[in-house]
Design a protein around this motif. Structure first.
Motif, PDB file in Angstrom:
ATOM      1  N   ALA A  95     -25.749   4.516  -0.831  1.00 26.22           N
ATOM      2  CA  ALA A  95     -25.488   3.077  -0.940  1.00 26.22           C
ATOM      3  C   ALA A  95     -24.652   2.588   0.231  1.00 26.22           C
ATOM      4  O   ALA A  95     -24.927   1.532   0.816  1.00 26.22           O
ATOM      5  N   LEU A  96     -23.618   3.345   0.597  1.00 23.17           N
ATOM      6  CA  LEU A  96     -22.772   2.966   1.721  1.00 23.17           C
ATOM      7  C   LEU A  96     -23.579   2.904   3.010  1.00 23.17           C
ATOM      8  O   LEU A  96     -23.454   1.964   3.808  1.00 23.17           O
ATOM      9  N   ALA A  97     -24.432   3.887   3.224  1.00 25.66           N
ATOM     10  CA  ALA A  97     -25.247   3.913   4.438  1.00 25.66           C
ATOM     11  C   ALA A  97     -26.206   2.718   4.476  1.00 25.66           C
ATOM     12  O   ALA A  97     -26.407   2.093   5.523  1.00 25.66           O
ATOM     13  N   CYS A  98     -26.785   2.384   3.316  1.00 24.46           N
ATOM     14  CA  CYS A  98     -27.703   1.238   3.269  1.00 24.46           C
ATOM     15  C   CYS A  98     -26.975  -0.058   3.563  1.00 24.46           C
ATOM     16  O   CYS A  98     -27.450  -0.878   4.359  1.00 24.46           O
ATOM     17  N   LEU A  99     -25.832  -0.253   2.925  1.00 24.73           N
ATOM     18  CA  LEU A  99     -25.102  -1.509   3.107  1.00 24.73           C
ATOM     19  C   LEU A  99     -24.515  -1.626   4.506  1.00 24.73           C
ATOM     20  O   LEU A  99     -24.256  -2.724   4.992  1.00 24.73           O
ATOM     21  N   SER A 100     -24.292  -0.484   5.135  1.00 22.02           N
ATOM     22  CA  SER A 100     -23.827  -0.492   6.524  1.00 22.02           C
ATOM     23  C   SER A 100     -24.980  -0.586   7.508  1.00 22.02           C
ATOM     24  O   SER A 100     -24.759  -0.627   8.721  1.00 22.02           O
ATOM     25  N   ALA A 101     -26.218  -0.573   6.971  1.00 20.82           N
ATOM     26  CA  ALA A 101     -27.430  -0.579   7.800  1.00 20.82           C
ATOM     27  C   ALA A 101     -27.430   0.587   8.781  1.00 20.82           C
ATOM     28  O   ALA A 101     -27.891   0.465   9.920  1.00 20.82           O
ATOM     29  N   ASP A 102     -26.922   1.730   8.324  1.00 22.25           N
ATOM     30  CA  ASP A 102     -26.850   2.939   9.143  1.00 22.25           C
ATOM     31  C   ASP A 102     -28.108   3.771   8.890  1.00 22.25           C
ATOM     32  O   ASP A 102     -28.149   4.628   8.011  1.00 22.25           O
ATOM     33  N   ARG A 103     -29.158   3.511   9.665  1.00 18.71           N
ATOM     34  CA  ARG A 103     -30.444   4.156   9.435  1.00 18.71           C
ATOM     35  C   ARG A 103     -30.371   5.675   9.641  1.00 18.71           C
ATOM     36  O   ARG A 103     -31.030   6.439   8.922  1.00 18.71           O
ATOM     37  N   ASP A 104     -29.572   6.100  10.609  1.00 15.40           N
ATOM     38  CA  ASP A 104     -29.462   7.538  10.842  1.00 15.40           C
ATOM     39  C   ASP A 104     -28.853   8.240   9.632  1.00 15.40           C
ATOM     40  O   ASP A 104     -29.324   9.316   9.221  1.00 15.40           O
ATOM     41  N   ALA A 105     -27.810   7.644   9.065  1.00 17.99           N
ATOM     42  CA  ALA A 105     -27.184   8.249   7.890  1.00 17.99           C
ATOM     43  C   ALA A 105     -28.127   8.248   6.699  1.00 17.99           C
ATOM     44  O   ALA A 105     -28.182   9.220   5.936  1.00 17.99           O
ATOM     45  N   VAL A 106     -28.889   7.167   6.536  1.00 17.75           N
ATOM     46  CA  VAL A 106     -29.857   7.109   5.442  1.00 17.75           C
ATOM     47  C   VAL A 106     -30.912   8.202   5.602  1.00 17.75           C
ATOM     48  O   VAL A 106     -31.258   8.917   4.653  1.00 17.75           O
ATOM     49  N   ARG A 107     -31.410   8.346   6.828  1.00 17.02           N
ATOM     50  CA  ARG A 107     -32.441   9.356   7.076  1.00 17.02           C
ATOM     51  C   ARG A 107     -31.904  10.758   6.805  1.00 17.02           C
ATOM     52  O   ARG A 107     -32.573  11.589   6.189  1.00 17.02           O
ATOM     53  N   ALA A 108     -30.675  11.005   7.228  1.00 16.51           N
ATOM     54  CA  ALA A 108     -30.092  12.332   7.014  1.00 16.51           C
ATOM     55  C   ALA A 108     -29.907  12.616   5.524  1.00 16.51           C
ATOM     56  O   ALA A 108     -30.164  13.726   5.043  1.00 16.51           O
ATOM     57  N   LEU A 109     -29.462  11.621   4.781  1.00 18.60           N
ATOM     58  CA  LEU A 109     -29.262  11.811   3.337  1.00 18.60           C
ATOM     59  C   LEU A 109     -30.589  12.060   2.632  1.00 18.60           C
ATOM     60  O   LEU A 109     -30.679  12.917   1.733  1.00 18.60           O
ATOM     61  N   LEU A 110     -31.624  11.325   3.020  1.00 15.13           N
ATOM     62  CA  LEU A 110     -32.921  11.516   2.373  1.00 15.13           C
ATOM     63  C   LEU A 110     -33.545  12.854   2.768  1.00 15.13           C
ATOM     64  O   LEU A 110     -34.293  13.448   1.979  1.00 15.13           O
ATOM     65  N   ASP A 111     -33.233  13.337   3.955  1.00 17.55           N
ATOM     66  CA  ASP A 111     -33.705  14.664   4.340  1.00 17.55           C
ATOM     67  C   ASP A 111     -33.066  15.739   3.453  1.00 17.55           C
ATOM     68  O   ASP A 111     -33.723  16.710   3.051  1.00 17.55           O
ATOM     69  N   ARG A 112     -31.747  15.544   3.155  1.00 17.98           N
ATOM     70  CA  ARG A 112     -31.043  16.527   2.318  1.00 17.98           C
ATOM     71  C   ARG A 112     -31.333  16.338   0.832  1.00 17.98           C
ATOM     72  O   ARG A 112     -31.294  17.298   0.059  1.00 17.98           O
ATOM     73  N   HIS A 113     -31.589  15.077   0.451  1.00 19.83           N
ATOM     74  CA  HIS A 113     -31.817  14.772  -0.967  1.00 19.83           C
ATOM     75  C   HIS A 113     -33.086  13.927  -1.105  1.00 19.83           C
ATOM     76  O   HIS A 113     -33.024  12.727  -1.379  1.00 19.83           O
ATOM     77  N   PRO A 114     -34.247  14.517  -0.925  1.00 21.32           N
ATOM     78  CA  PRO A 114     -35.493  13.740  -0.956  1.00 21.32           C
ATOM     79  C   PRO A 114     -35.759  13.070  -2.301  1.00 21.32           C
ATOM     80  O   PRO A 114     -36.575  12.147  -2.388  1.00 21.32           O
TER      81      PRO A 114
ATOM     82  N   ILE B 112     -30.486  -5.812   4.364  1.00 26.38           N
ATOM     83  CA  ILE B 112     -31.658  -6.250   3.595  1.00 26.38           C
ATOM     84  C   ILE B 112     -32.933  -5.725   4.239  1.00 26.38           C
ATOM     85  O   ILE B 112     -33.866  -5.271   3.553  1.00 26.38           O
ATOM     86  N   GLN B 113     -32.991  -5.780   5.569  1.00 24.68           N
ATOM     87  CA  GLN B 113     -34.167  -5.268   6.274  1.00 24.68           C
ATOM     88  C   GLN B 113     -34.360  -3.777   5.995  1.00 24.68           C
ATOM     89  O   GLN B 113     -35.477  -3.318   5.715  1.00 24.68           O
ATOM     90  N   LEU B 114     -33.280  -3.023   6.032  1.00 28.06           N
ATOM     91  CA  LEU B 114     -33.360  -1.590   5.768  1.00 28.06           C
ATOM     92  C   LEU B 114     -33.833  -1.329   4.348  1.00 28.06           C
ATOM     93  O   LEU B 114     -34.703  -0.477   4.111  1.00 28.06           O
ATOM     94  N   LEU B 115     -33.288  -2.057   3.378  1.00 31.34           N
ATOM     95  CA  LEU B 115     -33.686  -1.857   1.988  1.00 31.34           C
ATOM     96  C   LEU B 115     -35.163  -2.209   1.794  1.00 31.34           C
ATOM     97  O   LEU B 115     -35.888  -1.503   1.073  1.00 31.34           O
ATOM     98  N   ALA B 116     -35.620  -3.280   2.439  1.00 32.95           N
ATOM     99  CA  ALA B 116     -37.032  -3.637   2.341  1.00 32.95           C
ATOM    100  C   ALA B 116     -37.907  -2.554   2.957  1.00 32.95           C
ATOM    101  O   ALA B 116     -38.967  -2.201   2.412  1.00 32.95           O
ATOM    102  N   ASP B 117     -37.478  -1.992   4.092  1.00 31.21           N
ATOM    103  CA  ASP B 117     -38.235  -0.918   4.735  1.00 31.21           C
ATOM    104  C   ASP B 117     -38.316   0.322   3.848  1.00 31.21           C
ATOM    105  O   ASP B 117     -39.273   1.102   3.938  1.00 31.21           O
ATOM    106  N   LEU B 118     -37.302   0.490   2.985  1.00 33.00           N
ATOM    107  CA  LEU B 118     -37.293   1.624   2.054  1.00 33.00           C
ATOM    108  C   LEU B 118     -38.106   1.349   0.791  1.00 33.00           C
ATOM    109  O   LEU B 118     -38.193   2.207  -0.089  1.00 33.00           O
TER     110      LEU B 118
END
Length: 580
Positions: free
Chosen positions: A361-380, A407-413
């Motif tokens: 949630a923090l990564a999404c709200l910060s629009a930190d795409r790299d952190a989101v990608r890393a988290l999803l890689d570890r926790h698919p 919002i853009q990141l969440l929509a992309d997800l």
């Protein structure tokens, strides 16, 4: 779902319509309606299997914090005598009501009406002690107080306030007049510097200091007093308690800290024995609680400089806020403000490890795409585990934080954007706030601008117009329906829609009400809209979903202006009562 407060002037008829709409939505298996039933009905989700009107009324009542529909209706009956419009009162009171910020229906454009009335009748400014205080007419005020000093605290005017409140809530800036000098004169005559009132019965109180500082959830339409700082100092010098919860709350919405600097200089955070804290301390908190609330709000809104100021002033860092039980550190993380969380942790905040969901949630709200990608890689499995409620909350938090990149990141997800929270969509929230950038991003991502909120049954455009947000109106106007175009006074939009499709003049909305029912007395271009609908062939005798003609609807509203405009246009609005 959190409890939704009643509007400032609630209508039983409007609440009945809400219940009927909820009943239809539950029978249509609408997910948001089913969620409301599960949250607020005593039988939970099981109630939706055999849902009747009395069940819908119970859900509406409990959604607004009442145990039953009868308790809600008794509450409305109890407050009904106070639901009046001061602008319909005698000339002096009507003039004062247009000059004074009342945190309900007042808008800056009302000042033009107040100034025009005063130009036509200068005697208004000295008609009585409340009018003189509103105008800042020191000479008139002095004469009135010399005659009777007890007038300094006498209640009157459209809001039954003492004169000091009218001086502090007035937004006039008349040449040769001064609210500061008027306030000092009243204070010297014994006016209470802590004078205030409970707006719609709610705490904390709106004090004279609150009026001087102004602002609030919509600073554009709730401006500070033109002599804000000098007026606030005059009140504080006279002994006003700086621990003013409403003043502090009203300044949560921008990062200017000048008010805090001033209030700290007069003892903010220390118990000054103020009358409101003595009377309601168990409900509005101690002075320390107020500072904790400030720290919580600054962490939520991303005001790092305010966080630093409050921490330097000794505000407890790890004390949970009264609203949601979260510390400032936890609040900063939930809002995506990593810099504030890091600052608080460096100054002693308890920084517990984040769960995978919290980090996501923090990564999404910060629009930190790299952190989101890393988290999803570890926790698919993370995305699949997020329920509809959690997804809606993330979209809502990103909207309120004014983070279109999030919002853009969440929509992309794959997150849906047309999600309801406390009865409205993210587009409604952005429209009310006047966040044109967020509105444009949501629309570009496919958000539906025709969805209506559950309380007022209005579109985002209606919210933007009602809250006088021109930038939001400009972005949403191209998406207006004919009902919005008429009800929101958008003459050019209505003309374009009717030119493209004249049949819209005979359209009915989802409740079965004809477009002519959207005519009302607050429309600046009322006559033009009536002529436009008449020329397009609108049937002004069409009945609404209750079977009433337009004339009956307007009579029920007490809308004489629209009735007169229809008569002037020679329109038959259903002169005969409907057959029963």
């Amino acid at each position: 779902m959190p409890i939704e407060p009643l509007p400032s002037r609630p209508s039983l008829e409007h609440l009945r319509k809400q219940a009927k709409r909820l009943l239809r939505a539950v029978r249509d298996r609408n997910p948001d309606a089913l969620a409301q039933v599960a949250e607020h009905h005593p039988r939970g989700a099981a109630a939706a299997t055999a849902f009747a009107l009395h069940d819908a009324q119970l859900v509406i009542a409990r959604r607004h914090g009442f145990a039953s529909w009868p308790r809600l209706t008794r509450h409305l009956a109890a407050i009904a005598p106070h639901a009046w419009d001061p602008r319909a009162a005698r000339d002096v009171e009507s003039w004062i009501a247009h000059a004074v910020l009342d945190y309900d229906r007042w808008r800056p454009a009302d000042l033009d009406r107040a100034r025009a009335a005063l130009a036509a009748s200068p005697a208004l400014a000295s008609a009585d002690v409340h009018a003189a205080a509103t105008a800042g007419d020191v000479a008139a005020l002095r004469a009135l107080l010399d005659d009777d000093r007890s007038r300094a605290n006498v209640r009157g005017g459209p809001y039954h306030w003492p004169p000091l409140l009218y001086a502090c809530y007035s937004r006039l800036a008349l040449p040769g007049h001064s609210a500061v000098d008027a306030a000092r004169l009243l204070l010297a005559a014994g006016a209470d510097p802590d004078a205030g009132f409970l707006w719609c019965g709610h705490l904390p109180p709106f004090t004279a200091l609150t009026g001087a500082f102004g602002e609030g959830e919509d600073p554009r339409n709730q401006p500070p007093h033109p002599e804000r700082d000098a007026l606030a100092r005059a009140l504080l010098d006279a002994g006003a308690d700086p621990n003013d919860g409403q003043t502090l709350y009203n300044r949560h919405f921008r990062d200017d800290d000048s008010h805090l600097e001033l209030l700290f200089a007069y003892g903010l955070g220390r118990d000054r024995g103020g009358p409101w804290l003595r009377a309601f301390g168990d409900r509005i908190g101690t002075p320390t609680d107020l500072l904790v609330e400030e720290l919580w709000a600054a962490a939520k809104n991303g005001y790092l400089s305010r966080v630093r100021l409050l921490v330097e002033r000794g505000t407890p860092i790890d004390q949970p806020g009264r609203r949601d039980g979260l510390t400032a550190y936890e609040t900063a993380l939930r809002a995506g403000h990593r810099d504030i969380a890091d600052y608080l942790a460096a100054h002693g905040a308890h920084a517990r490890p984040l769960s995978a969901r919290e980090a996501f949630a923090l990564a999404c709200l910060s629009a930190d795409r790299d952190a989101v990608r890393a988290l999803l890689d570890r926790h698919p499995e993370l995305l699949a585990q997020l329920g509809p409620g959690e997804r809606a909350e993330l979209v809502w938090r990103a909207t309120r934080a004014r983070r279109p990149d999030a919002i853009q990141l969440l929509a992309d997800l794959g997150f849906a954007l047309d999600v309801y929270h406390v009865g409205r969509t993210p587009l409604h929230e952005a429209a009310w706030a006047g966040d044109a950038e967020m509105i444009a991003r949501l629309l570009a991502l496919g958000a539906d601008p025709t969805l209506r909120d559950s309380s007022h049954h209005a579109t985002p455009l209606g919210w933007a117009v009602h809250n006088a947000q021109p930038a939001a109106v400009a972005v949403l106007a191209p998406h207006a329906t004919i009902f919005d175009a008429i009800g929101c006074d958008l003459v050019a939009v209505a003309r374009t829609l009717l030119a493209a499709n004249p049949a819209l003049a005979a359209a009915h909305d989802s409740d079965g009400d004809p477009v002519t029912c959207y005519l009302h007395d607050r429309l600046e271009h009322l006559a033009d809209l009536i002529d436009m609908l008449r020329d397009a062939g609108a049937d002004f005798t069409a009945r609404d979903h209750h079977g009433r003609t337009l004339r009956e609807v307007l009579r029920a509203r007490g809308d004489q202006r629209t009735l007169s405009a229809l008569d002037d246009a020679g329109v038959n609005a259903g002169d005969e009562p409907a057959a029963r």
